[in-house]
Write a protein that holds these residues in place. Sequence first.
Motif, short mmCIF file in Angstrom:
data_model
loop_
_atom_site.label_atom_id
_atom_site.label_comp_id
_atom_site.label_asym_id
_atom_site.label_seq_id
_atom_site.Cartn_x
_atom_site.Cartn_y
_atom_site.Cartn_z
N PRO B 32 -24.01 -55.73 30.05
CA PRO B 32 -23.18 -56.86 29.68
C PRO B 32 -22.24 -56.47 28.54
CG PRO B 32 -25.52 -57.40 29.48
CD PRO B 32 -25.43 -55.95 29.79
N LYS B 33 -21.05 -57.09 28.53
CA LYS B 33 -20.04 -56.70 27.55
C LYS B 33 -19.83 -57.80 26.52
CE LYS B 33 -17.01 -53.48 29.99
NZ LYS B 33 -18.00 -52.99 30.94
N VAL B 34 -19.89 -57.39 25.26
CA VAL B 34 -19.55 -58.30 24.16
C VAL B 34 -18.36 -57.69 23.42
CG1 VAL B 34 -20.32 -59.28 21.96
CG2 VAL B 34 -21.89 -59.22 23.91
N VAL B 35 -17.32 -58.50 23.24
CA VAL B 35 -16.16 -58.06 22.46
C VAL B 35 -16.12 -58.89 21.18
CG1 VAL B 35 -13.61 -58.00 22.40
CG2 VAL B 35 -14.84 -57.28 24.47
N VAL B 36 -15.90 -58.22 20.06
CA VAL B 36 -15.84 -58.89 18.76
C VAL B 36 -14.45 -58.71 18.17
CG1 VAL B 36 -16.86 -59.10 16.46
CG2 VAL B 36 -18.30 -58.39 18.39
N ILE B 131 -16.77 -62.83 20.60
CA ILE B 131 -17.07 -63.33 19.26
C ILE B 131 -15.81 -63.19 18.42
CG2 ILE B 131 -18.52 -63.08 17.20
CD1 ILE B 131 -20.72 -61.94 19.07
N VAL B 132 -15.34 -64.31 17.89
CA VAL B 132 -14.07 -64.33 17.15
C VAL B 132 -14.36 -64.61 15.69
CG1 VAL B 132 -11.77 -65.38 17.03
CG2 VAL B 132 -12.96 -65.24 19.23
N SER B 133 -13.98 -63.68 14.82
CA SER B 133 -14.23 -63.87 13.39
C SER B 133 -12.95 -63.49 12.63
CB SER B 133 -15.42 -63.01 12.95
OG SER B 133 -15.82 -63.35 11.64
N PRO B 134 -11.94 -64.37 12.71
CA PRO B 134 -10.60 -64.00 12.25
C PRO B 134 -10.31 -64.33 10.80
CG PRO B 134 -10.51 -66.11 13.36
CD PRO B 134 -11.96 -65.72 13.31
N GLY B 135 -11.29 -64.92 10.09
CA GLY B 135 -11.02 -65.28 8.70
C GLY B 135 -9.99 -66.39 8.60
N ILE B 136 -9.18 -66.30 7.55
CA ILE B 136 -8.25 -67.40 7.27
C ILE B 136 -6.79 -66.96 7.38
CG2 ILE B 136 -9.74 -68.74 5.73
CD1 ILE B 136 -7.74 -67.03 3.56
N ASP B 137 -5.95 -67.96 7.52
CA ASP B 137 -4.51 -67.78 7.33
C ASP B 137 -4.07 -68.80 6.29
OD1 ASP B 137 -3.31 -65.66 8.45
OD2 ASP B 137 -2.86 -66.62 10.37
#
Lengths: 109, 424
Positions: B32-36, B131-137
């Motif tokens: 299975p593939k997980v992309v972060v 999994i999206v962990s983009p912080g802030i803008d």
Amino acid sequence: MRTHQPFRFGLILAAALAVAVPTVSAEAASKVARADLIASNCFNCHGFEGESIGVIDGLHDMSAKALVKKMNEFRSGAKPSTIMKRIAKGYTADEIQAMGRYFESLDNK
Amino acid sequence: MSIKGTRRQFLKTAGALGAVSTVPMIGCGAAPKVVVIGGGFGGATAAKYVKWFGPEIDVTLIEPNKTYTTCPFSNLVLGGVRSLASITHDFVPMAEDHGVHVVQDLVVAVEHRKKMVKTQGGKTLAYDHLIVSPGIDFRFETIEGYDATVAETIPHAWKAGPQTALLRKQLEAMKDGGTVIIAPPPNPFRCPPGPYERASMIAHYLKRHKPKSKILILDAKDKFSKKGLFTEGWKSQYPGLIEWVPASKDGRVLRVDAKAMTVHTEFESHKGDVINIIPAQTAGKIAHTAALTNQFGWCPVKFDTFESTILDNIHVLGDASIATKMPKSGNAANTQAKVCAAAVVAVLRGETPSVPTTSNTCYSLITPNYGISVTAVYRVSAKGYTPVAGAGGLSPMGEGAKFHELEARYARGWYANTAKDIWG
């Protein structure tokens, strides 16, 4: 990174060898993950897999009994602390037991 | 295979077994593939821990920069007590020790239906879970006269790196007797005690090198994290050096005049020799592009898995997510990432994710030898994350030098071990 968990190791091995072995026990896997997940809360201050590189004590060589005793002493205030009293009071007895089991399972004793 | 092998050796062995098992198998498909997305506190932890909980999973971390410089301890760089290099981490251990594929690129699109992401560099990557962990803008539009270009002369320094270096350089160049203006943002924002630790660390530098100088905090709020402890510390360590003006006393900065080096509140203007504007914030750009945000610009999630309530199989962590009572902190992102990683591994194995207990420990430094803290253990319910009553909380007021010296030591211990937990 010198440590690993024997029971997790077995699990991974089973997963890796899924060519030959049909499935991993779902129940066993969940139980492992729960103890790991609770213990991973400790890693921020006490080091990845309990091995500290800073001034804070590591936990990787602690027995379950010693960890539970220490946490209870922090909770009651019998052992003075800056922050551990505040943290120890946040976990249930079961969670503290799970943390203890995790660190005891590391194969570096 | 020796049962005493290290995890690193094990990963290599598992990798070899994995290579063998690429031959189609009955009852066992491809890994299975997980992309972060994002290599900060949330993303890097998630990538490492998906592998830790589920070594059979194929994990790719996509981060545009070769290294990551942490916001935690960047105030110490401003105070002249740490170097930028000492708070900058690379992704070599991630790839070599933990078996994560690291791709240096920027994700520009998420194709939810196709379960794919597209990068600026032209790559397309498929995922089972993203999994999206983009912080802030920054919401630059909330302060007139302030934007990304003006930030090249009036830094925000709220993403660590070149902005931190710029602000430090300006402090070094400032004359003795100068005024440093810090303008903290309205809630919610990244690192609630951060602006006040920043004032403390700048005060530490000024006290030693430019003692006639002053710090003016023009706040968009009427209260702030650890306010009592900061106020107590400022009084004993920096008497008369730091002035804090709350929003109710006309503290909120509405306009910046970069040429005149002045900031304007509703009724007044203030001239600064060094000005640090920390604008209002929103979830990082890709969260908006991927339509993961709500009307307030943050990402609603299911609390036990951090899966988006808007799009299936996409999880959002850290500052960008709405984690109710958990603050937008690096430590919170790290603990959320572990919960998310465990949940993703459980789901991919066809199991039910376990009920999480999370924590947050947040140290701030008033001087290099005077630390304060706040901590909490959180339990999850339908309402979200709630701190356990009777536990956690702030350092007690009125403690002596010994207590605060220990908290400063533990702050350094926290940094060393947390950085290793994530990027080591």
